[in-house]
Scaffold this motif. Structure first.
Motif, PDB file in Angstrom:
ATOM      1  N   GLU A   1      15.508   1.107  26.955  1.00 14.64           N
ATOM      2  CA  GLU A   1      15.247   0.196  28.070  1.00 14.64           C
ATOM      3  C   GLU A   1      14.044  -0.724  27.876  1.00 14.64           C
ATOM      4  O   GLU A   1      13.842  -1.633  28.666  1.00 14.64           O
ATOM      5  CB  GLU A   1      14.975   1.011  29.352  1.00 14.64           C
TER       6      GLU A   1
ATOM      7  N   TYR B   1      17.326  12.143  24.047  1.00 13.78           N
ATOM      8  CA  TYR B   1      17.716  12.470  25.428  1.00 13.78           C
ATOM      9  C   TYR B   1      18.740  11.491  25.984  1.00 13.78           C
ATOM     10  O   TYR B   1      19.802  11.907  26.452  1.00 13.78           O
ATOM     11  CB  TYR B   1      16.478  12.605  26.324  1.00 13.78           C
ATOM     12  N   PRO B   2      18.472  10.175  25.919  1.00 19.31           N
ATOM     13  CA  PRO B   2      19.494   9.262  26.471  1.00 19.31           C
ATOM     14  C   PRO B   2      20.828   9.347  25.732  1.00 19.31           C
ATOM     15  O   PRO B   2      21.878   9.211  26.366  1.00 19.31           O
ATOM     16  CB  PRO B   2      18.867   7.866  26.324  1.00 19.31           C
ATOM     17  N   ALA B   3      20.792   9.608  24.416  1.00 25.79           N
ATOM     18  CA  ALA B   3      22.058   9.712  23.677  1.00 25.79           C
ATOM     19  C   ALA B   3      22.866  10.920  24.141  1.00 25.79           C
ATOM     20  O   ALA B   3      24.082  10.844  24.302  1.00 25.79           O
ATOM     21  CB  ALA B   3      21.805   9.797  22.169  1.00 25.79           C
TER      22      ALA B   3
ATOM     23  N   LEU C   1      22.278  12.907  27.062  1.00 26.03           N
ATOM     24  CA  LEU C   1      22.393  13.167  28.500  1.00 26.03           C
ATOM     25  C   LEU C   1      22.512  11.911  29.352  1.00 26.03           C
ATOM     26  O   LEU C   1      22.760  11.997  30.550  1.00 26.03           O
ATOM     27  CB  LEU C   1      21.162  13.967  28.982  1.00 26.03           C
ATOM     28  N   GLY C   2      22.301  10.749  28.739  1.00 32.32           N
ATOM     29  CA  GLY C   2      22.304   9.513  29.519  1.00 32.32           C
ATOM     30  C   GLY C   2      20.922   9.218  30.087  1.00 32.32           C
ATOM     31  O   GLY C   2      20.065  10.097  30.146  1.00 32.32           O
ATOM     32  N   VAL C   3      20.739   7.964  30.511  1.00 32.73           N
ATOM     33  CA  VAL C   3      19.426   7.516  30.970  1.00 32.73           C
ATOM     34  C   VAL C   3      18.994   8.216  32.262  1.00 32.73           C
ATOM     35  O   VAL C   3      17.865   8.710  32.376  1.00 32.73           O
ATOM     36  CB  VAL C   3      19.432   5.972  31.169  1.00 32.73           C
TER      37      VAL C   3
ATOM     38  N   GLU D   1      19.952  11.074  33.699  1.00 34.31           N
ATOM     39  CA  GLU D   1      19.664  12.504  33.550  1.00 34.31           C
ATOM     40  C   GLU D   1      18.379  12.710  32.725  1.00 34.31           C
ATOM     41  O   GLU D   1      17.617  13.647  32.977  1.00 34.31           O
ATOM     42  CB  GLU D   1      20.865  13.212  32.893  1.00 34.31           C
ATOM     43  N   SER D   2      18.117  11.839  31.762  1.00 37.20           N
ATOM     44  CA  SER D   2      16.875  11.932  30.975  1.00 37.20           C
ATOM     45  C   SER D   2      15.666  11.751  31.882  1.00 37.20           C
ATOM     46  O   SER D   2      14.684  12.493  31.786  1.00 37.20           O
ATOM     47  CB  SER D   2      16.848  10.873  29.869  1.00 37.20           C
TER      48      SER D   2
END
Ligand code: IPE
Ligand code: IPE
Ligand code: MG
Ligand code: MG
Ligand code: MG
Length: 301
Positions: A234, A255-257, A259-261, A263-264
């Protein structure tokens, strides 16, 4: 974030910058090309969060900044070495760091590798020269543990291995990478600060302080790396001083890869709450640590 805390951060950052300059300047006999490469990376614009944590832990342990500054600088040297090597073509292959071309882009791979080696070594030289024996030994031990094969270097190996791994990607594996490659050095910062404050008191730092700082440090490291991963998705190069949107292309386990942004972000928030809990026994001595963590949660660089 209060203005008061912003001023505190800026003042400590300036103090660290000056001290790094002074300590490196005092090194004589360094070949000019090597000195240039080291200064280029070490004295570039950076947040200095690790040395600031050393100073804060030292302050919580009753020490003054002068006492902790060699330890603070030693950690920043190790951190800078880790960045120089992290950017090499054989690792993350990056061309921008701290708002300028990476060390190897500017000076070539060989000199960048050697500048990193020299910074790692200089850190331990500084600790052994600037502290009395018992404190020096404790600081060397904590820094070696945090930076070494079961700490930062081990984490870097895991980070690279997961780029190519076909095994199931789990939150457990991810947390392990982050705890090692980033968390271990932050954890060491807090311990170094506590040991620097103790002077030659051989009983060692107050166990309550050390316990709180250990718990806080573990959470802080994870929050810090989650926000680093989020900035890659981001953020932008102008603010972060490094290229963004590179992790996904390299296949990094982040984490974003995984769990997504959203959830991270939630995980980072939960870990921050956990960290605040660890600070509770410190009462008002924990206030700045809480503010620094809020700063990390909100950072754009
Ligand atoms: C970047 O560290 C490397 C990581 C461990 C994520 P920082 O974000 O603290 O970088 P500088 O020191 O401010 O350049
Ligand atoms: C690096 O993690 C951790 C280190 C030990 C240097 P990253 O590879 O995510 O750090 P950046 O994003 O390049 O700063
Ligand atoms: Mg990396
Ligand atoms: Mg990298
Ligand atoms: Mg990153």
């Amino acid at each position: 974030l209060s203005d008061d805390f912003r001023h505190y951060l800026q003042a400590k950052q300036d103090l660290v910058d000056e001290s790094l300059e002074r300590i490196f300047h005092a090194q004589t006999g360094v070949p000019a090309s090597l000195a240039e490469a080291i200064r280029y990376s070490l004295l570039a614009s950076a947040k200095r969060l690790r040395p600031i944590l050393v100073l804060m832990a030292n302050e919580a342990g009753g020490g003054n900044d002068g006492k902790a500054m060699p330890a603070a600088c030693a950690v920043e040297m190790v951190h800078t070495y880790s960045l120089i090597h992290d950017d090499l073509p054989a690792m993350d292959d990056d061309d921008l760091r701290r708002g300028q071309p990476t060390c190897h882009k500017k000076f070539g791979d060989a000199l960048a590798i050697l500048a990193g080696d020299a910074l790692l070594t200089l850190a331990f030289q500084v600790l052994s020269e600037k502290y009395p024996p018992a404190t020096a030994a404790a600081c060397c031990r904590e820094l070696a543990r945090g930076a070494g094969a079961a700490g930062m270097v081990g984490g870097q190996v895991e980070d690279l291995a997961w780029e190519k791994a076909t095994a199931q990607r789990t939150a457990q594996a991810l947390e392990n990478i982050h705890a090692l490659k980033t968390g271990a050095l932050f954890h060491a910062c807090l311990r170094l600060g506590a040991y620097a404050a103790q002077g030659e008191n051989l009983a060692g730092p107050d166990p309550v302080l050390l316990g709180s700082l250990d718990g806080y440090g573990r959470c802080f490291g994870l929050v810090f790396q989650i926000t680093d991963d989020l900035l890659d998705v981001e953020g932008n190069a102008a603010d972060t001083g490094k290229r963004v949107q590179k992790d996904a292309g390299r296949g990094k386990l982040t984490y974003p890869a995984l769990l997504g942004v959203a959830e991270s972000r939630r995980r980072a928030q939960l870990l921050a709450e956990e960290a605040f809990g660890h600070l509770r026994p410190l009462k008002e001595r924990g206030e700045r640590f809480a503010q620094l963590l809020r700063f990390v949660l909100e950072r754009d660089r």
